[in-house]
Design a protein around this motif. Structure first.
Motif, mmCIF file in Angstrom:
data_model
loop_
_atom_site.group_PDB
_atom_site.id
_atom_site.type_symbol
_atom_site.label_atom_id
_atom_site.label_comp_id
_atom_site.label_asym_id
_atom_site.label_seq_id
_atom_site.Cartn_x
_atom_site.Cartn_y
_atom_site.Cartn_z
ATOM 1 N N VAL A 113 -34.397 22.902 -12.395
ATOM 2 C CA VAL A 113 -33.041 23.310 -11.999
ATOM 3 C C VAL A 113 -32.584 22.518 -10.776
ATOM 4 O O VAL A 113 -31.422 22.090 -10.694
ATOM 5 C CB VAL A 113 -32.996 24.822 -11.732
ATOM 6 C CG1 VAL A 113 -31.607 25.234 -11.240
ATOM 7 C CG2 VAL A 113 -33.348 25.603 -12.997
ATOM 8 N N ASP A 114 -33.483 22.313 -9.819
ATOM 9 C CA ASP A 114 -33.128 21.518 -8.640
ATOM 10 C C ASP A 114 -32.757 20.089 -9.031
ATOM 11 O O ASP A 114 -31.810 19.508 -8.483
ATOM 12 C CB ASP A 114 -34.304 21.485 -7.651
ATOM 13 C CG ASP A 114 -34.446 22.772 -6.871
ATOM 14 O OD1 ASP A 114 -33.462 23.542 -6.823
ATOM 15 O OD2 ASP A 114 -35.523 23.011 -6.297
ATOM 16 N N LEU A 115 -33.490 19.521 -9.967
ATOM 17 C CA LEU A 115 -33.245 18.135 -10.346
ATOM 18 C C LEU A 115 -31.911 17.964 -11.078
ATOM 19 O O LEU A 115 -31.217 16.958 -10.890
ATOM 20 C CB LEU A 115 -34.397 17.610 -11.214
ATOM 21 C CG LEU A 115 -35.725 17.386 -10.481
ATOM 22 C CD1 LEU A 115 -36.796 16.908 -11.460
ATOM 23 C CD2 LEU A 115 -35.563 16.373 -9.342
ATOM 24 N N VAL A 116 -31.546 18.938 -11.921
ATOM 25 C CA VAL A 116 -30.273 18.792 -12.631
ATOM 26 C C VAL A 116 -29.083 18.973 -11.693
ATOM 27 O O VAL A 116 -27.979 18.505 -11.980
ATOM 28 C CB VAL A 116 -30.163 19.768 -13.830
ATOM 29 C CG1 VAL A 116 -31.254 19.510 -14.850
ATOM 30 C CG2 VAL A 116 -30.171 21.218 -13.379
ATOM 31 N N LYS A 173 -38.834 17.253 2.343
ATOM 32 C CA LYS A 173 -39.392 18.273 3.236
ATOM 33 C C LYS A 173 -39.008 19.673 2.768
ATOM 34 O O LYS A 173 -39.842 20.588 2.755
ATOM 35 C CB LYS A 173 -38.893 18.051 4.667
ATOM 36 C CG LYS A 173 -39.526 16.891 5.405
ATOM 37 C CD LYS A 173 -38.948 16.785 6.805
ATOM 38 C CE LYS A 173 -39.546 15.640 7.589
ATOM 39 N NZ LYS A 173 -38.949 15.536 8.952
ATOM 40 N N SER A 174 -37.745 19.836 2.378
ATOM 41 C CA SER A 174 -37.304 21.161 1.916
ATOM 42 C C SER A 174 -38.009 21.543 0.627
ATOM 43 O O SER A 174 -38.374 22.715 0.430
ATOM 44 C CB SER A 174 -35.785 21.171 1.717
ATOM 45 O OG SER A 174 -35.399 20.339 0.636
ATOM 46 N N TYR A 175 -38.218 20.572 -0.270
ATOM 47 C CA TYR A 175 -38.972 20.851 -1.491
ATOM 48 C C TYR A 175 -40.399 21.286 -1.154
ATOM 49 O O TYR A 175 -40.937 22.223 -1.763
ATOM 50 C CB TYR A 175 -39.030 19.608 -2.379
ATOM 51 C CG TYR A 175 -37.779 19.314 -3.165
ATOM 52 C CD1 TYR A 175 -36.713 20.200 -3.194
ATOM 53 C CD2 TYR A 175 -37.654 18.136 -3.906
ATOM 54 C CE1 TYR A 175 -35.567 19.922 -3.915
ATOM 55 C CE2 TYR A 175 -36.510 17.852 -4.642
ATOM 56 C CZ TYR A 175 -35.469 18.754 -4.636
ATOM 57 O OH TYR A 175 -34.335 18.477 -5.362
ATOM 58 N N ALA A 176 -41.023 20.603 -0.194
ATOM 59 C CA ALA A 176 -42.406 20.921 0.169
ATOM 60 C C ALA A 176 -42.508 22.325 0.757
ATOM 61 O O ALA A 176 -43.402 23.106 0.395
ATOM 62 C CB ALA A 176 -42.937 19.885 1.156
ATOM 63 N N VAL A 210 -44.526 25.546 -1.013
ATOM 64 C CA VAL A 210 -45.597 26.321 -0.385
ATOM 65 C C VAL A 210 -45.277 27.810 -0.439
ATOM 66 O O VAL A 210 -46.100 28.641 -0.854
ATOM 67 C CB VAL A 210 -45.814 25.859 1.062
ATOM 68 C CG1 VAL A 210 -46.763 26.815 1.787
ATOM 69 C CG2 VAL A 210 -46.378 24.436 1.091
ATOM 70 N N ILE A 211 -44.060 28.158 -0.024
ATOM 71 C CA ILE A 211 -43.665 29.570 -0.038
ATOM 72 C C ILE A 211 -43.641 30.103 -1.467
ATOM 73 O O ILE A 211 -44.119 31.213 -1.754
ATOM 74 C CB ILE A 211 -42.290 29.745 0.629
ATOM 75 C CG1 ILE A 211 -42.368 29.350 2.106
ATOM 76 C CG2 ILE A 211 -41.806 31.191 0.491
ATOM 77 C CD1 ILE A 211 -41.032 29.310 2.793
ATOM 78 N N GLY A 212 -43.093 29.306 -2.388
ATOM 79 C CA GLY A 212 -43.020 29.734 -3.788
ATOM 80 C C GLY A 212 -44.384 29.916 -4.411
ATOM 81 O O GLY A 212 -44.608 30.876 -5.160
ATOM 82 N N ALA A 213 -45.309 29.008 -4.113
ATOM 83 C CA ALA A 213 -46.654 29.118 -4.678
ATOM 84 C C ALA A 213 -47.332 30.403 -4.213
ATOM 85 O O ALA A 213 -47.971 31.109 -5.013
ATOM 86 C CB ALA A 213 -47.488 27.901 -4.294
ATOM 87 N N VAL A 214 -47.207 30.715 -2.929
ATOM 88 C CA VAL A 214 -47.816 31.943 -2.399
ATOM 89 C C VAL A 214 -47.190 33.166 -3.066
ATOM 90 O O VAL A 214 -47.899 34.102 -3.478
ATOM 91 C CB VAL A 214 -47.647 32.003 -0.876
ATOM 92 C CG1 VAL A 214 -48.086 33.371 -0.335
ATOM 93 C CG2 VAL A 214 -48.453 30.893 -0.212
ATOM 94 N N ALA A 215 -45.856 33.167 -3.173
ATOM 95 C CA ALA A 215 -45.171 34.319 -3.770
ATOM 96 C C ALA A 215 -45.534 34.477 -5.242
ATOM 97 O O ALA A 215 -45.801 35.597 -5.710
ATOM 98 C CB ALA A 215 -43.664 34.158 -3.602
ATOM 99 N N LEU A 216 -45.554 33.381 -5.984
ATOM 100 C CA LEU A 216 -45.877 33.462 -7.411
ATOM 101 C C LEU A 216 -47.315 33.911 -7.641
ATOM 102 O O LEU A 216 -47.580 34.771 -8.502
ATOM 103 C CB LEU A 216 -45.656 32.091 -8.064
ATOM 104 C CG LEU A 216 -44.193 31.675 -8.257
ATOM 105 C CD1 LEU A 216 -44.101 30.191 -8.587
ATOM 106 C CD2 LEU A 216 -43.545 32.509 -9.344
ATOM 107 N N LEU A 217 -48.240 33.337 -6.885
ATOM 108 C CA LEU A 217 -49.632 33.738 -7.052
ATOM 109 C C LEU A 217 -49.823 35.206 -6.707
ATOM 110 O O LEU A 217 -50.508 35.950 -7.429
ATOM 111 C CB LEU A 217 -50.531 32.863 -6.173
ATOM 112 C CG LEU A 217 -52.033 33.152 -6.260
ATOM 113 C CD1 LEU A 217 -52.535 32.958 -7.687
ATOM 114 C CD2 LEU A 217 -52.806 32.262 -5.288
#
Length: 419
Positions: free
Chosen positions: A114-117, A148-151, A155-162
């Protein structure tokens, strides 16, 4: 009572709590200044400045709303068809289809798609900022900031999803309850930790040089009952000509941050006026109130997602059995996106009232409506703000009172106090 029944009851309680917080803590008793006063303020602004700002905003508008529409369509295509679940399944295959790979990597890939489109529209916006001279950040710097914003988001998304899908697996019938508590806790944590940890990723902060302005800002903060640890200058000029200041942190970490562009463009009295506004947010604990409403909203959202996605047509559209399946993340994503669009105008209305209260605080703290109005003129001119934006756009997304509203408020304060 079944878990679904408890979920319905809990959701009703959270909605009531949100309503109570909104009624009690949001300053609804601060209506905008009379329209006649706003129009008088508009007439006092240079016509060429107003026309230039409106042309700039008009050039930004197509990219903004086309990007919003394309992003929404992409989210709908991924979330309300089997396309999203198939994409997540594909991402997880190299890892044996393990649920962690599907949950974390698959979820991040959905967001990335979605970010890429929508990336071309973000680039469009930056090209407009460059053309009008508002951005000082070239394409190289813009790309670095984007990465930087993607990174940080990854990180935040990975923690939340896991965390989310771990809870789903450990408590398959009651994950909504644990997830609601976890979402509320995450919102609270990020609200107070992100400013301290993430701000240095994008800006360099240096202590303001000792002098009359620094002394005045620290003394004003102490007089206002909002003591600060430090007064910092952010190197905002390396990416923008826009001016701003804010107060961030809590207790021992609270600091006043002033853009270096503001120091260059504004008089010391005008800088003091801007900081007085920001101290108003700290004085009225606006961050705390925003965090509370955000935490309640996040908890309610988790439960609503459980109720919508535990059965019925939506999971079938997405090609999954329920939202508990990691392959259903695209469905969750589109539901959250739609909820954000619906809640956006409400959040904007609340924000405008809170900002108006901070303006009133600045006027009372400084007792200088003339400087406050001069600063609003300067802010509008430098930031190329439309001083009186179209009504539909104002109601849809404006997070602050318009320039003419703020000028009219300063004039009303001057009439009432004789200053």
């Amino acid at each position: 009572m079944t878990p679904r029944g408890w979920a319905l009851l809990t959701l009703a309680g959270l909605v009531v709590a949100l309503a109570v917080v909104a009624v009690v803590l949001v300053p609804w008793n601060r209506p905008p200044a009379p329209r006649a006063d706003q129009l008088a303020a508009l007439r006092d602004l240079p016509a060429d400045q107003v026309a230039h700002a409106r042309t700039f905003r008009g050039d930004l508008r197509p990219g903004r709303y086309l990007g919003l529409a394309v992003g929404l369509l992409a989210a709908l295509a991924l979330g309300l068809t089997p396309l999203g679940s198939r994409l997540i399944d594909l991402v997880g295959r190299p890892f044996g289809g393990h649920w962690v790979a599907q949950a974390v990597l698959g979820g991040l890939v959905v967001v990335l798609v979605v970010d890429l489109v929508t990336l071309p529209f973000a680039a469009w916006r930056h090209s407009v900022l460059l053309r009008y001279g508002l951005s000082t950040n070239g394409w190289g710097g813009w790309t670095v900031d984007l990465l930087k914003s993607y990174a940080v988001s990854a990180v935040i998304g990975a923690v939340a999803l896991l965390g989310f899908y771990t809870v789903v697996r450990l408590a398959p019938r009651w994950w909504w309850a644990v997830g609601a508590v976890g979402a509320a806790g995450l919102v609270t944590l990020l609200s107070f930790v992100l400013p301290v940890l993430v701000e240095p990723v994008f800006n360099r902060f240096t202590p303001m040089e000792p002098g009359p302005l620094r002394t005045e800002l620290t003394n004003m903060a102490a007089r206002d009952g909002v003591p600060v640890k430090d007064v910092l200058v952010a190197d905002a000029s390396r990416r923008t000509k826009a001016v701003n200041a804010y107060v961030s942190g809590l207790g021992p970490t609270r600091r006043i941050v002033v853009y270096d562009t503001l120091l260059r463009e504004a008089t010391p009295a005008e800088v003091t006026s801007v900081v007085a506004h920001e101290l108003g947010h700290a004085k009225d604990r606006d961050v705390n109130v925003g965090t509370l409403t955000g935490a309640l909203g996040a908890a309610a959202a988790v439960i609503a997602l459980y109720l919508l996605g535990s059965a019925g047509p939506l999971p079938r559209l997405a090609g999954v059995d329920s939202v508990a399946d990691p392959r259903a993340f695209a469905l969750l994503f589109v539901l959250v996106t739609l909820a954000g669009l619906v809640a956006g105008p409400v959040q904007a209305a609340v924000s405008r009232r809170v900002e108006a209260r901070a303006d009133a605080h600045a006027l009372a703290l400084t007792g200088d409506p003339a400087t406050f109005e001069a600063m609003q003129r300067r802010l509008a001119g430098i930031n190329l703000a439309d001083p009186d934006p179209p009504r539909w756009e104002y109601l849809w997304s404006a997070s602050h009172p318009s320039t003419v509203e703020r000028m009219a408020a300063a004039r009303a304060y001057a009439r009432e106090t004789g200053r």
